[in-house]
Design a protein around this motif. Structure first.
Motif, short mmCIF file in Angstrom:
data_model
loop_
_atom_site.label_atom_id
_atom_site.label_comp_id
_atom_site.label_asym_id
_atom_site.label_seq_id
_atom_site.Cartn_x
_atom_site.Cartn_y
_atom_site.Cartn_z
N GLY A 88 0.81 -1.22 0.00
CA GLY A 88 0.00 0.00 0.00
C GLY A 88 0.84 1.26 0.00
O GLY A 88 0.32 2.37 -0.21
N THR A 89 2.12 1.11 0.29
CA THR A 89 3.07 2.23 0.31
C THR A 89 4.36 1.71 -0.30
O THR A 89 4.70 0.55 -0.10
N ASP A 132 -2.46 3.87 -7.47
CA ASP A 132 -1.61 4.92 -6.87
C ASP A 132 -1.44 4.60 -5.39
O ASP A 132 -2.31 3.94 -4.80
N ARG A 133 -0.32 5.01 -4.82
CA ARG A 133 -0.08 4.80 -3.39
C ARG A 133 1.00 5.79 -2.96
O ARG A 133 1.81 6.22 -3.82
N THR A 135 4.32 7.19 -2.14
CA THR A 135 5.62 6.67 -2.55
C THR A 135 6.71 7.66 -2.14
O THR A 135 6.60 8.86 -2.42
#
Ligand SMILES: Cc1cc2nc3c(=O)[nH]c(=O)nc-3n(C[C@H](O)[C@H](O)[C@H](O)COP(=O)(O)O)c2cc1C
Length: 211
Positions: A88-89, A132-133, A135
């Motif tokens: 998730g990241t 998207d996450r 980053t």
């Protein structure tokens, strides 16, 4: 909660500036999110296999048409893409090598940026297929790459930014640790820069507004 994927590219371990800074980001994330799970992809400790002919043929085939051998040729790429899908990241920690990313990080990029798997080609350009996450990209350099002191080009930052966006990742924050002295100690200046960056981009629990 989905794990954080940490992708690391420095050939140095205990003394690496980029690795140390990434650990500090993880520390801050863990502070904000107790029980944080970290998936580590160390591109130096566990080098990727280079691209071969079978891989470069298989990437153009639609999945139902793949033979067992072609699936095998894509297996490493699939594993790396699945790590991105599961997380998730994303944190990427990397030194600059000759104005750009180290070869090991380029090798990872060549495995994860795949036509009709992680991006589509459209008449208006390439469109990312990953979610998207948040980053975070830590870049450590021996010389300056920004401001009046810079005497060299920075191809790394725009390149990684374009790669991530092509994957579908747009929420990107760079932490640049420029002109890092060599040596075994963690420089005070690096600590000051990391803490200032963390307080802006990942404020500690006590700094977050009450919800
Ligand atoms: C092969 C190689 C190439 C390098 N190229 C550059 C460069 O182009 N620009 C720069 O500022 N530093 C360059 N450096 C220095 C590293 O980017 C710098 O020492 C960085 O802080 C290393 O990060 P690390 O401690 O995480 O390994 C290079 C170092 C090596 C080993």
């Amino acid at each position: 909660m989905k794990p954080v994927l940490l992708v690391e590219a420095s050939p140095r371990f205990g003394t690496s500036r980029s690795r140390m800074a990434a650990e500090k980001i993880i520390g801050r994330l863990a502070d904000v999110r107790p029980g944080l799970d970290v998936l580590r992809r160390d591109l130096v400790a566990e080098p990727l296999m280079p691209l071969d002919e079978a891989f470069t043929e298989a990437i153009y085939l639609a999945p139902p048409a793949l033979s067992a051998a072609e699936r095998e040729a894509l297996a490493q790429s699939e594993r790396l893409i699945e790590e991105l899908e599961q997380s998730g990241t994303l944190i990427i920690s990397t030194p600059m090598h000759n104005f750009t990313v180290p070869a090991v990080l380029k090798a990872w990029i060549d495995q994860v940026l795949r036509l009709n798997r992680t991006f589509r080609s459209t008449p208006s350009g390439k469109v990312g297929l990953l979610a998207d996450r948040p980053t975070y990209v830590v870049v450590s350099t021996g010389g300056a790459i920004s401001g009046e002191r810079a005497r060299q080009p920075d191809f790394l930052t725009p390149y990684l930014d374009a790669i991530l966006r092509t994957l579908g990742i747009h929420t990107i924050r760079f932490l640049h640790l420029e002109a890092m002295p060599r040596g075994s100690d963690w420089p005070d200046e690096a600590e000051r820069q990391v803490q200032a960056w963390l307080d802006i981009h990942l404020p500690a629990r006590t700094l977050l507004p009450a919800s």
